[in-house]
Design an enzyme around this catalytic site. Sequence first.
Site, PDB file in Angstrom:
ATOM      1  N   ASP A 216       0.858  -1.082   0.210  1.00 20.21           N
ATOM      2  CA  ASP A 216      -0.414   0.210   0.203  1.00 20.21           C
ATOM      3  C   ASP A 216       0.982   0.748  -0.460  1.00 20.21           C
ATOM      4  O   ASP A 216       1.937   1.603   0.882  1.00 20.21           O
ATOM      5  CB  ASP A 216      -0.844  -0.280   1.025  1.00 20.21           C
TER       6      ASP A 216
ATOM      7  N   GLU B 270       1.854  -0.044  -4.813  1.00 23.30           N
ATOM      8  CA  GLU B 270       0.862   1.183  -5.095  1.00 23.30           C
ATOM      9  C   GLU B 270       1.646   2.222  -4.810  1.00 23.30           C
ATOM     10  O   GLU B 270       2.255   2.276  -3.768  1.00 23.30           O
ATOM     11  CB  GLU B 270       0.056   0.961  -4.368  1.00 23.30           C
TER      12      GLU B 270
END
Length: 598
Positions: free
Chosen positions: A247, A284
């Site tokens: 993330d 990401e």
Amino acid sequence: MALTPRLWAPYAEHVALVLPGDDARSDLRAEADGWWVADVTLEHGTDYAFSLDGGDPRPDPRAAWLPAGVHGPARVFDADRFAWTDAGWSGVDVRGAVTYELHVGTFTPQGTLAAAADRLEHLVQLGVDVVELLPVAPFNGRHGWGYDGVALYAVHEPYGGPQALQAFVDAAHAVGLAVCLDVVHNHLGPSGNYLHELGPYFTSAHSTPWGDAINLDGAGSEHVRRWICDSVLRWARDFHVDAFRLDAVHALADDSPRHLLAQLSDEVGELATALGRPVGLVAESDLNDVASLATTQDGGWGMTAQWADDVHHAIHALVTGEQHGYYVDFGSPEVLRTALTRVFVHDGGMSTFRGEPWGAPVPDDVDGHRFVVFGANHDQVGNRALGDRPSARVDAGGLAAQAALVLLSPFTPMLFMGEEWGASTPWRYFTDHPEPDLAQSVREGRTREFGGHGWVDLYGGPVDVPDPQDPATFRASVLDWSEPAAPEHARLLEWHRVLVALRRAVPDLASGDRHRTELEVLDAPRTDAPGWQGVLVLHRGDARVVVNLAHAPAAVPVRAARPLRVVAAWDGGAVHPSTTPDDPLVVDVPARAVVVLA
């Protein structure tokens, strides 16, 4: 396997092991670099906690099992007790694999890993290769997205706990599906985070949207980095996880000579070699920079792949006509052409939303499969004011076009749960914070966030943002599994199955070769209908994907190096062969329809 409790707590002058059953406390022995070690071993199922300098018991930051929640004691979990059946599993390379993103708590009415495992056959029939689980790390409360987890080594108990994750992975492997775990290393949630009491897990030298950054480059950072890397290695080794979605890696502030992700990549690579199967790392990143994909030997981070939000923005803005907020630079077919061929729309030029130049060009030799793209995901749906999916605003033809542009692109495609049948259920931002002040703060922040970004214009009036703490907000986000059988949903589901099957059957459509990808744009009529209204011809090697977003049928000239036939069509279509070698084919495409030629 018994556990010898250990704790890195350099801030403490005294650490005791607490066994909650009889409230017994025994001192831990101090070792070098702030480590404390118990002189006892604990068996599977034993509850334990740590007391720092006589304070209240705290859970182990490496706890594998937190049955009483993030504030309760840890419980010893022996990962070797599980009887795996996947000895023949050889893994999946995530590059080019069809990925399916799901949230355990809302994927089924039961909201458990066991219930999700019962739905795996649906994914097999769809043609999915990789199941990506949104974060399963424990957080306070029962319901939440999972991005405010506080225990990197454990599994949220309402989902079933750690053994349920092992069983889910084993079941997925049994039907040929790999499992990707979404993990969050850039911050911890606000409730149940006791790391600041233990040692320098955080640093004020860097800031993030969540406050002080995780300490990756200051004093004591070698132990923080070990805490992160060991968690990933453990998921791959003891839980047989195949890949990890990392993330918001742009929030991993690290000025050390060797970035955390480079260290993680090297260590995961060594483990993958030992395991004899691939273990993927998918970043990401908001940086629009492929330095993350470069090898660690070349100074990069060694990631297997990274998300490419610009492709989503280009498709979404074109189909819907939305250009508020970060969609401001998107919406034209020319921008879509850039995204489908060059990946990043912002590759060094001005980003209007950011107010500064952004990104860097993608070198020509970087394969398209290194980029994960999507027509929807948890962020792009859940971070809308109402959590409305594209299916709430786009007709069936527009959804079919979006699916074709994603699934037949040169990238690694990902679907968000329910997207494949055009789910009518929203996916909203929901929380379950027991602390009244925190709950109110989240409510106010959510309302404040949607005071701008053009939401009033988009929805045609003031926005009544759903209360994240209202249980009804969560319940509305649970998938309705009766929908796939309804005719309008079943038709879209079958379309997704056909497109995924074409990726396997037609090498040109499966290829990540961006050099053999081009987007041809035909003139669009002026109309008041939302979204761009015209015809696109996506060239994928010798294959062609003809997308008619207009509200009238079109006779589309298509140039091809060899004879082509219709291999898939949404709402029909026909090919008129060229009469001479120099003439193009002519494809009759109904309004709001797609025809695939190969």
